[in-house]
Structures are given as C-alpha cells and as structure tokens.
Design a protein around this motif. Sequence first.
Motif, PDB file in Angstrom:
ATOM      1  N   UNK A  93      44.030 108.150 109.502  1.00 62.33           N
ATOM      2  CA  UNK A  93      42.730 107.205 110.211  1.00 62.33           C
ATOM      3  C   UNK A  93      43.304 106.517 111.372  1.00 62.33           C
ATOM      4  N   UNK A  94      44.615 106.580 111.802  1.00 61.34           N
ATOM      5  CA  UNK A  94      45.103 105.972 112.916  1.00 61.34           C
ATOM      6  C   UNK A  94      45.618 104.604 112.506  1.00 61.34           C
ATOM      7  N   UNK A  95      45.423 104.180 111.103  1.00 64.84           N
ATOM      8  CA  UNK A  95      45.969 102.687 110.874  1.00 64.84           C
ATOM      9  C   UNK A  95      46.500 102.759 109.327  1.00 64.84           C
ATOM     10  N   UNK A  96      47.140 101.913 109.374  1.00 66.54           N
ATOM     11  CA  UNK A  96      47.953 101.203 107.979  1.00 66.54           C
ATOM     12  C   UNK A  96      46.892 100.336 107.420  1.00 66.54           C
ATOM     13  N   UNK A  97      47.115 100.003 106.065  1.00 66.25           N
ATOM     14  CA  UNK A  97      46.372  98.995 105.280  1.00 66.25           C
ATOM     15  C   UNK A  97      46.375  97.673 106.196  1.00 66.25           C
ATOM     16  N   UNK A  98      47.666  97.382 106.613  1.00 60.95           N
ATOM     17  CA  UNK A  98      47.597  96.101 107.455  1.00 60.95           C
ATOM     18  C   UNK A  98      47.164  95.925 108.715  1.00 60.95           C
ATOM     19  N   UNK A 109      43.041  97.451 114.238  1.00 59.61           N
ATOM     20  CA  UNK A 109      44.119  98.361 115.242  1.00 59.61           C
ATOM     21  C   UNK A 109      44.113  99.815 114.827  1.00 59.61           C
ATOM     22  N   UNK A 110      44.348 100.595 115.890  1.00 57.35           N
ATOM     23  CA  UNK A 110      44.591 102.054 115.766  1.00 57.35           C
ATOM     24  C   UNK A 110      45.525 102.692 116.788  1.00 57.35           C
ATOM     25  N   UNK A 111      46.397 103.519 116.172  1.00 56.94           N
ATOM     26  CA  UNK A 111      47.229 104.228 116.828  1.00 56.94           C
ATOM     27  C   UNK A 111      46.543 105.478 117.385  1.00 56.94           C
ATOM     28  N   UNK A 112      46.632 105.727 118.671  1.00 57.70           N
ATOM     29  CA  UNK A 112      46.151 106.770 119.511  1.00 57.70           C
ATOM     30  C   UNK A 112      46.814 107.263 120.518  1.00 57.70           C
ATOM     31  N   UNK A 170      42.765 110.051 121.349  1.00 61.44           N
ATOM     32  CA  UNK A 170      42.829 111.061 120.078  1.00 61.44           C
ATOM     33  C   UNK A 170      43.707 110.664 119.250  1.00 61.44           C
ATOM     34  N   UNK A 171      43.638 111.387 117.878  1.00 61.63           N
ATOM     35  CA  UNK A 171      44.789 111.399 116.773  1.00 61.63           C
ATOM     36  C   UNK A 171      46.076 111.990 117.168  1.00 61.63           C
ATOM     37  N   UNK A 172      47.200 111.250 117.272  1.00 58.98           N
ATOM     38  CA  UNK A 172      48.353 111.738 117.760  1.00 58.98           C
ATOM     39  C   UNK A 172      48.893 112.542 116.788  1.00 58.98           C
ATOM     40  N   UNK A 173      49.846 113.645 116.799  1.00 56.68           N
ATOM     41  CA  UNK A 173      50.424 114.409 116.059  1.00 56.68           C
ATOM     42  C   UNK A 173      51.524 113.791 115.052  1.00 56.68           C
ATOM     43  N   UNK A 174      51.816 114.463 114.242  1.00 56.17           N
ATOM     44  CA  UNK A 174      53.082 114.362 113.288  1.00 56.17           C
ATOM     45  C   UNK A 174      54.135 114.113 113.824  1.00 56.17           C
ATOM     46  N   UNK A 210      54.647 108.717 123.195  1.00 58.69           N
ATOM     47  CA  UNK A 210      53.505 108.981 123.717  1.00 58.69           C
ATOM     48  C   UNK A 210      52.064 108.472 123.106  1.00 58.69           C
ATOM     49  N   UNK A 211      52.091 107.292 122.262  1.00 55.66           N
ATOM     50  CA  UNK A 211      51.250 106.671 121.799  1.00 55.66           C
ATOM     51  C   UNK A 211      50.670 105.443 122.418  1.00 55.66           C
ATOM     52  N   UNK A 212      49.595 104.896 121.867  1.00 55.15           N
ATOM     53  CA  UNK A 212      49.153 103.511 122.197  1.00 55.15           C
ATOM     54  C   UNK A 212      48.471 103.038 121.119  1.00 55.15           C
ATOM     55  N   UNK A 213      48.756 101.762 120.975  1.00 57.57           N
ATOM     56  CA  UNK A 213      48.029 100.831 119.921  1.00 57.57           C
ATOM     57  C   UNK A 213      46.923 100.064 120.405  1.00 57.57           C
TER      58      UNK A 213
END
Length: 146
Positions: free
Chosen positions: A79-84, A90-93, A98-102, A138-141
């Motif tokens: 889901x792009x985010x941890x519980x915290x 906040x979301x990692x994209x 888009x959703x980043x790869x593994x 190569x991600x963005x928060x």
Amino acid sequence: MSESPARISAVPAHLGWRLLALVYDAVISIAFLFMVSALSLVLKPDHRPVEPGTPAALLVFIALWAAIGAYAVVSWRRGGQTIGMKPWRLQVVSPEGNRPGWRALMIRYTVTSLSLGVAMLWCLVDGQRRGLHDLAAGTLLVRRQT
C-alpha cells in the motif's frame, strides 16, 4: 475568466513527518524484537539467551534486521506505507507516482538501515526532499493531501 490551478494530491514529505512515522514504527519493531528473541530461545537447545559476540548473536541480529525489513518492504509494496506512515498520510512512490518495485524497496530499506537513518537527513537539502535511500532506490516519500 481564470481557471483555478489543479489541486496537488501529494507533496514531498519533510523530515518531521518521517520522524513521526518512525516513532510509530519503532513500536512495531519492538514486537519483532520480542518475536525474534522468543524464537531464538525456543530454537536453542538450552533455551537460554545467546551470548553477545557469538555467531548465534549475529544470527539473531540478522534475523531481526530481516524481519523488520520484510515488514517495511512488504508494507511499502502493498500500500505504499507502513502502519507508522498511515496516520500522517505518507506514501512511498516511484518518481512517476506509481508503486515501486521490490528491488527498489529492498535497496531503500538497506541503505536507510545501514546508514542508521542518517540517509534521511539528505531530505533537508534535496529539492524534492528525497533522502539518500530514496535517491539510491529511485523512490520518493510523499504526503498525500486531503
């Protein structure tokens, strides 16, 4: 008649939001510490804690690092985010939103954990508020706007 500007749906997250999320996720990490420690006690024949500085202690440390990493990477991937991160939106994209790869997410976790979190400080000078772990992966928060 002038048109209103398009509403921004997310903005790069600053360090304060990141630290708030880390406080919440630290509580989750304590649960992983208990689980890994309990498992190490069960698996040891004498059911005693491992001695510091032994190969067994290193193995327990690696298991803890991997368990917390699995929690973070799987959460970011799902889901792009941890519980915290959830209460702070906040979301990692990826750079495209888009959703980043593994692979990218594993790099992100590895860099930030090996730097003991210092990689996050780069977001104070980066124009897009990316930490060194975000640059490496190569991600963005981002912080989603309501």
